[in-house]
Write a protein that holds these residues in place. Structure first.
Motif, PDB file in Angstrom:
ATOM      1  N   ASN A   1      30.088   0.369  63.245  1.00  0.00           N
ATOM      2  CA  ASN A   1      31.501  -0.006  63.184  1.00  0.00           C
ATOM      3  C   ASN A   1      31.647  -1.479  62.826  1.00  0.00           C
ATOM      4  O   ASN A   1      30.709  -2.248  62.951  1.00  0.00           O
ATOM      5  CB  ASN A   1      32.175   0.205  64.548  1.00  0.00           C
ATOM      6  CG  ASN A   1      32.349   1.650  64.888  1.00  0.00           C
ATOM      7  OD1 ASN A   1      32.548   2.486  64.023  1.00  0.00           O
ATOM      8  ND2 ASN A   1      32.272   1.955  66.162  1.00  0.00           N
ATOM      9  N   GLY A   2      32.857  -1.879  62.427  1.00  0.00           N
ATOM     10  CA  GLY A   2      33.202  -3.286  62.297  1.00  0.00           C
ATOM     11  C   GLY A   2      33.193  -3.859  60.899  1.00  0.00           C
ATOM     12  O   GLY A   2      33.213  -5.079  60.737  1.00  0.00           O
ATOM     13  N   PHE A   3      33.190  -3.031  59.881  1.00  0.00           N
ATOM     14  CA  PHE A   3      33.181  -3.531  58.507  1.00  0.00           C
ATOM     15  C   PHE A   3      34.597  -3.604  57.952  1.00  0.00           C
ATOM     16  O   PHE A   3      35.486  -2.879  58.377  1.00  0.00           O
ATOM     17  CB  PHE A   3      32.311  -2.640  57.624  1.00  0.00           C
ATOM     18  CG  PHE A   3      30.858  -2.665  58.028  1.00  0.00           C
ATOM     19  CD1 PHE A   3      30.048  -3.712  57.664  1.00  0.00           C
ATOM     20  CD2 PHE A   3      30.331  -1.652  58.799  1.00  0.00           C
ATOM     21  CE1 PHE A   3      28.714  -3.751  58.052  1.00  0.00           C
ATOM     22  CE2 PHE A   3      29.000  -1.664  59.190  1.00  0.00           C
ATOM     23  CZ  PHE A   3      28.199  -2.725  58.812  1.00  0.00           C
TER      24      PHE A   3
ATOM     25  N   HIS B   1      31.834  -2.786  51.871  1.00  0.00           N
ATOM     26  CA  HIS B   1      31.177  -3.798  52.694  1.00  0.00           C
ATOM     27  C   HIS B   1      30.093  -3.144  53.545  1.00  0.00           C
ATOM     28  O   HIS B   1      28.956  -3.631  53.622  1.00  0.00           O
ATOM     29  CB  HIS B   1      32.224  -4.496  53.571  1.00  0.00           C
ATOM     30  CG  HIS B   1      31.677  -5.555  54.457  1.00  0.00           C
ATOM     31  ND1 HIS B   1      32.124  -5.735  55.738  1.00  0.00           N
ATOM     32  CD2 HIS B   1      30.702  -6.471  54.277  1.00  0.00           C
ATOM     33  CE1 HIS B   1      31.458  -6.726  56.300  1.00  0.00           C
ATOM     34  NE2 HIS B   1      30.586  -7.188  55.436  1.00  0.00           N
ATOM     35  N   ALA B   2      30.411  -2.017  54.173  1.00  0.00           N
ATOM     36  CA  ALA B   2      29.445  -1.286  54.994  1.00  0.00           C
ATOM     37  C   ALA B   2      28.283  -0.781  54.140  1.00  0.00           C
ATOM     38  O   ALA B   2      27.121  -0.903  54.528  1.00  0.00           O
ATOM     39  CB  ALA B   2      30.136  -0.116  55.689  1.00  0.00           C
ATOM     40  N   ASP B   3      28.576  -0.229  52.972  1.00  0.00           N
ATOM     41  CA  ASP B   3      27.543   0.314  52.095  1.00  0.00           C
ATOM     42  C   ASP B   3      26.584  -0.783  51.639  1.00  0.00           C
ATOM     43  O   ASP B   3      25.363  -0.585  51.628  1.00  0.00           O
ATOM     44  CB  ASP B   3      28.185   1.009  50.896  1.00  0.00           C
ATOM     45  CG  ASP B   3      27.190   1.821  50.107  1.00  0.00           C
ATOM     46  OD1 ASP B   3      26.493   2.662  50.710  1.00  0.00           O
ATOM     47  OD2 ASP B   3      27.100   1.624  48.878  1.00  0.00           O
TER      48      ASP B   3
ATOM     49  N   PHE C   1      25.874  -3.564  53.201  1.00  0.00           N
ATOM     50  CA  PHE C   1      25.075  -3.954  54.359  1.00  0.00           C
ATOM     51  C   PHE C   1      23.936  -2.957  54.593  1.00  0.00           C
ATOM     52  O   PHE C   1      22.789  -3.340  54.783  1.00  0.00           O
ATOM     53  CB  PHE C   1      25.956  -4.044  55.609  1.00  0.00           C
ATOM     54  CG  PHE C   1      25.169  -4.261  56.871  1.00  0.00           C
ATOM     55  CD1 PHE C   1      24.726  -5.530  57.209  1.00  0.00           C
ATOM     56  CD2 PHE C   1      24.856  -3.198  57.702  1.00  0.00           C
ATOM     57  CE1 PHE C   1      23.986  -5.729  58.370  1.00  0.00           C
ATOM     58  CE2 PHE C   1      24.118  -3.384  58.861  1.00  0.00           C
ATOM     59  CZ  PHE C   1      23.685  -4.664  59.194  1.00  0.00           C
ATOM     60  N   VAL C   2      24.259  -1.669  54.565  1.00  0.00           N
ATOM     61  CA  VAL C   2      23.247  -0.645  54.826  1.00  0.00           C
ATOM     62  C   VAL C   2      22.183  -0.632  53.732  1.00  0.00           C
ATOM     63  O   VAL C   2      20.994  -0.485  54.015  1.00  0.00           O
ATOM     64  CB  VAL C   2      23.901   0.745  54.994  1.00  0.00           C
ATOM     65  CG1 VAL C   2      22.856   1.839  55.078  1.00  0.00           C
ATOM     66  CG2 VAL C   2      24.777   0.753  56.223  1.00  0.00           C
ATOM     67  N   LYS C   3      22.580  -0.797  52.484  1.00  0.00           N
ATOM     68  CA  LYS C   3      21.603  -0.846  51.385  1.00  0.00           C
ATOM     69  C   LYS C   3      20.602  -1.982  51.616  1.00  0.00           C
ATOM     70  O   LYS C   3      19.394  -1.798  51.445  1.00  0.00           O
ATOM     71  CB  LYS C   3      22.301  -1.026  50.043  1.00  0.00           C
ATOM     72  CG  LYS C   3      22.927   0.237  49.513  1.00  0.00           C
ATOM     73  CD  LYS C   3      23.590  -0.006  48.175  1.00  0.00           C
ATOM     74  CE  LYS C   3      24.240   1.265  47.675  1.00  0.00           C
ATOM     75  NZ  LYS C   3      24.926   1.078  46.401  1.00  0.00           N
ATOM     76  N   LYS C   4      21.110  -3.143  52.003  1.00  0.00           N
ATOM     77  CA  LYS C   4      20.240  -4.289  52.250  1.00  0.00           C
ATOM     78  C   LYS C   4      19.336  -4.036  53.462  1.00  0.00           C
ATOM     79  O   LYS C   4      18.139  -4.311  53.431  1.00  0.00           O
ATOM     80  CB  LYS C   4      21.089  -5.543  52.482  1.00  0.00           C
ATOM     81  CG  LYS C   4      20.305  -6.809  52.564  1.00  0.00           C
ATOM     82  CD  LYS C   4      21.237  -8.014  52.633  1.00  0.00           C
ATOM     83  CE  LYS C   4      20.477  -9.305  52.491  1.00  0.00           C
ATOM     84  NZ  LYS C   4      21.375 -10.452  52.457  1.00  0.00           N
ATOM     85  N   LEU C   5      19.899  -3.481  54.530  1.00  0.00           N
ATOM     86  CA  LEU C   5      19.138  -3.173  55.737  1.00  0.00           C
ATOM     87  C   LEU C   5      18.009  -2.174  55.437  1.00  0.00           C
ATOM     88  O   LEU C   5      16.861  -2.376  55.848  1.00  0.00           O
ATOM     89  CB  LEU C   5      20.075  -2.606  56.801  1.00  0.00           C
ATOM     90  CG  LEU C   5      19.448  -2.177  58.119  1.00  0.00           C
ATOM     91  CD1 LEU C   5      18.978  -3.392  58.894  1.00  0.00           C
ATOM     92  CD2 LEU C   5      20.448  -1.388  58.934  1.00  0.00           C
TER      93      LEU C   5
ATOM     94  N   ILE D   1      26.145   8.272  49.985  1.00  0.00           N
ATOM     95  CA  ILE D   1      27.044   9.288  49.443  1.00  0.00           C
ATOM     96  C   ILE D   1      28.062   8.642  48.501  1.00  0.00           C
ATOM     97  O   ILE D   1      28.578   9.279  47.598  1.00  0.00           O
ATOM     98  CB  ILE D   1      27.733  10.090  50.573  1.00  0.00           C
ATOM     99  CG1 ILE D   1      28.359  11.352  49.998  1.00  0.00           C
ATOM    100  CG2 ILE D   1      28.758   9.241  51.298  1.00  0.00           C
ATOM    101  CD1 ILE D   1      28.709  12.385  51.008  1.00  0.00           C
ATOM    102  N   LEU D   2      28.318   7.334  48.685  1.00  0.00           N
ATOM    103  CA  LEU D   2      29.237   6.630  47.786  1.00  0.00           C
ATOM    104  C   LEU D   2      28.676   6.532  46.376  1.00  0.00           C
ATOM    105  O   LEU D   2      29.418   6.394  45.413  1.00  0.00           O
ATOM    106  CB  LEU D   2      29.543   5.227  48.323  1.00  0.00           C
ATOM    107  CG  LEU D   2      30.270   5.171  49.660  1.00  0.00           C
ATOM    108  CD1 LEU D   2      30.452   3.715  50.097  1.00  0.00           C
ATOM    109  CD2 LEU D   2      31.600   5.878  49.589  1.00  0.00           C
ATOM    110  N   ASP D   3      27.335   6.601  46.243  1.00  0.00           N
ATOM    111  CA  ASP D   3      26.724   6.593  44.917  1.00  0.00           C
ATOM    112  C   ASP D   3      26.889   7.945  44.228  1.00  0.00           C
ATOM    113  O   ASP D   3      26.764   8.044  43.015  1.00  0.00           O
ATOM    114  CB  ASP D   3      25.226   6.274  45.021  1.00  0.00           C
ATOM    115  CG  ASP D   3      24.971   4.867  45.521  1.00  0.00           C
ATOM    116  OD1 ASP D   3      25.859   3.998  45.371  1.00  0.00           O
ATOM    117  OD2 ASP D   3      23.881   4.625  46.079  1.00  0.00           O
ATOM    118  N   LEU D   4      27.161   8.970  45.002  1.00  0.00           N
ATOM    119  CA  LEU D   4      27.292  10.313  44.447  1.00  0.00           C
ATOM    120  C   LEU D   4      28.721  10.678  44.114  1.00  0.00           C
ATOM    121  O   LEU D   4      29.002  11.308  43.123  1.00  0.00           O
ATOM    122  CB  LEU D   4      26.726  11.337  45.451  1.00  0.00           C
ATOM    123  CG  LEU D   4      25.286  11.092  45.891  1.00  0.00           C
ATOM    124  CD1 LEU D   4      24.903  12.067  46.988  1.00  0.00           C
ATOM    125  CD2 LEU D   4      24.337  11.199  44.712  1.00  0.00           C
TER     126      LEU D   4
END
Length: 52
Positions: free
Chosen positions: A16-18, A23-25, A27-31, A42-45
């Motif tokens: 939570n908190g994005f 912004h969340a996507d 962050f997760v890609k970098k993580l 799923i946003l890439d699809l």
């Protein structure tokens, strides 16, 4: 929050908190990249809405 799917050895992580989903996507890609985990958003699809 983390959900494990033992039958598929899958994991769903909920953060939570994005400001927005991009912004969340980002962050997760970098993580995931820094963790050495292959990640496909799923946003890439498609641009499906989030269901709660």
């Amino acid at each position: 929050m983390v959900f494990l799917a033992e039958d598929t050895n899958g994991m769903v992580i909920h953060l939570n908190g994005f400001d927005d989903k991009r912004h969340a996507d980002n962050f997760v890609k970098k993580l995931m990249k820094k963790s050495g985990i292959e990640y496909n958003s799923i946003l890439d699809l498609t641009e499906l809405p989030t269901l709660h």
